[in-house]
Scaffold this active site. Structure first.
Site, mmCIF file in Angstrom:
data_model
loop_
_atom_site.group_PDB
_atom_site.id
_atom_site.type_symbol
_atom_site.label_atom_id
_atom_site.label_comp_id
_atom_site.label_asym_id
_atom_site.label_seq_id
_atom_site.Cartn_x
_atom_site.Cartn_y
_atom_site.Cartn_z
ATOM 1 N N SER A 98 0.835 -1.198 0.000
ATOM 2 C CA SER A 98 0.000 0.000 0.000
ATOM 3 C C SER A 98 0.876 1.256 0.000
ATOM 4 O O SER A 98 1.668 1.449 -0.920
ATOM 5 C CB SER A 98 -0.962 -0.029 1.189
ATOM 6 N N ASP A 222 -9.760 -5.096 -4.640
ATOM 7 C CA ASP A 222 -9.195 -4.019 -3.822
ATOM 8 C C ASP A 222 -10.049 -2.752 -3.947
ATOM 9 O O ASP A 222 -10.226 -2.220 -5.040
ATOM 10 C CB ASP A 222 -7.755 -3.727 -4.279
ATOM 11 N N HIS A 250 -7.909 -5.387 -0.470
ATOM 12 C CA HIS A 250 -6.623 -4.731 -0.247
ATOM 13 C C HIS A 250 -5.723 -5.602 0.643
ATOM 14 O O HIS A 250 -4.517 -5.671 0.434
ATOM 15 C CB HIS A 250 -6.858 -3.365 0.391
#
Length: 269
Positions: A98, A222, A250
């Site tokens: 991320s 995601d 995610h």
């Protein structure tokens, strides 16, 4: 082994680092606004298979120092450089999840040494987390502004709302509470400043400069960093490979932790 490594000698800023196991090292950079503990299911596995897990709490997060400054990608990536050099890592892999993804990219393009062997980007918030001219993916900048306002008003509630779409699989209430607690270990000012960096930083012009093999891992469901991010990166990064996670949001490190760990092990072999 747990240790603190000083990354800024002038201001005496220390980062917390978890260093477990022996063998080829793989350095993990966590996402916003978490810390290295989010990789618990990789910490459990990789050292048992003969590899060295190194988890860094970025400045402002987890058990690291929480200064009032230094939350741009350049500074965060330079912190990684300092940790890598302090540990004298050889032939190491760097995995950025991320927000850790663009920080890892910035390290690769600006600070990497000759011992940097492989880049791994998992659900990366890159090349840009927000929409721009000629780039229609991600959140609108105004939406991030709204998130920042919510953080200033009621940070625990804002983070809980943000985390609702993190996993595609069903998670238990205790797991959700544990996950939320990781976000609350971050300082409020670092959480806000890094949200601003996610909003403002743009890596589209530099990803083509990455000169090590790159593995992209991304959940097809995601809702935070859309799958198209990694499709674009796969087109722009030389010598890159994209592995989709069909049943992940995610949080693929938990949604499909067995597959995630196996992909990592196959790569390390």
């Amino acid at each position: 082994m747990s240790l603190f490594i000083e990354v800024d000698h002038d201001y005496h800023i220390d980062l917390f680092v978890e260093d477990i196991g022996e063998g080829r090292p793989i350095v993990f950079l966590h996402g916003w606004p978490l810390n290295h503990e989010m990789f618990e299911y990789q910490m459990n596995e990789l050292p048992q298979k003969g590899y060295r897990f190194i988890g860094i709490d970025l400045r402002g997060f987890g058990r690291s120092d929480k200064p009032a400054f230094g939350y741009d990608y350049d500074t965060l990536a330079h912190d990684v450089k300092t940790v890598v050099e302090y540990l004298q890592l050889e032939n190491f892999y760097l995995a950025g999840f991320s927000m850790g993804g663009p920080i890892a990219i910035r390290y690769a393009t600006k600070f990497a040494n000759k011992e940097f062997a492989q880049l791994i980007l998992a659900g990366p918030a890159a090349p840009s987390f927000t929409q721009r001219d000629g780039y229609t993916h991600g959140m609108k900048k105004e939406e991030v502004d709204g998130l920042i306002d919510s953080l200033k008003n009621d940070r625990p509630a804002a983070l809980k709302d943000f985390g609702e779409g993190f996993y595609h699989s069903d998670i238990s209430k205790p797991f959700g509470e544990w996950f939320h607690s990781l976000a609350l270990k971050a300082s409020a000012h670092a959480t806000i400043a890094c949200a601003a960096s996610l909003r403002d930083e743009d890596l589209r012009d530099e990803v083509g400069q990455i000169d090590v093999p790159t593995l992209l891992l991304h959940g097809k469901h995601d809702e935070i960093c859309e799958y198209a991010f990694s499709e674009i990166l796969n087109e722009k990064i030389p010598n890159s490979t994209l592995v989709p996670f069909e049943s992940s949001g995610h949080g693929m490190v938990y949604d499909e932790k067995e597959k995630f760990n196996q992909v990592m092990l196959d790569l390390l072999k």
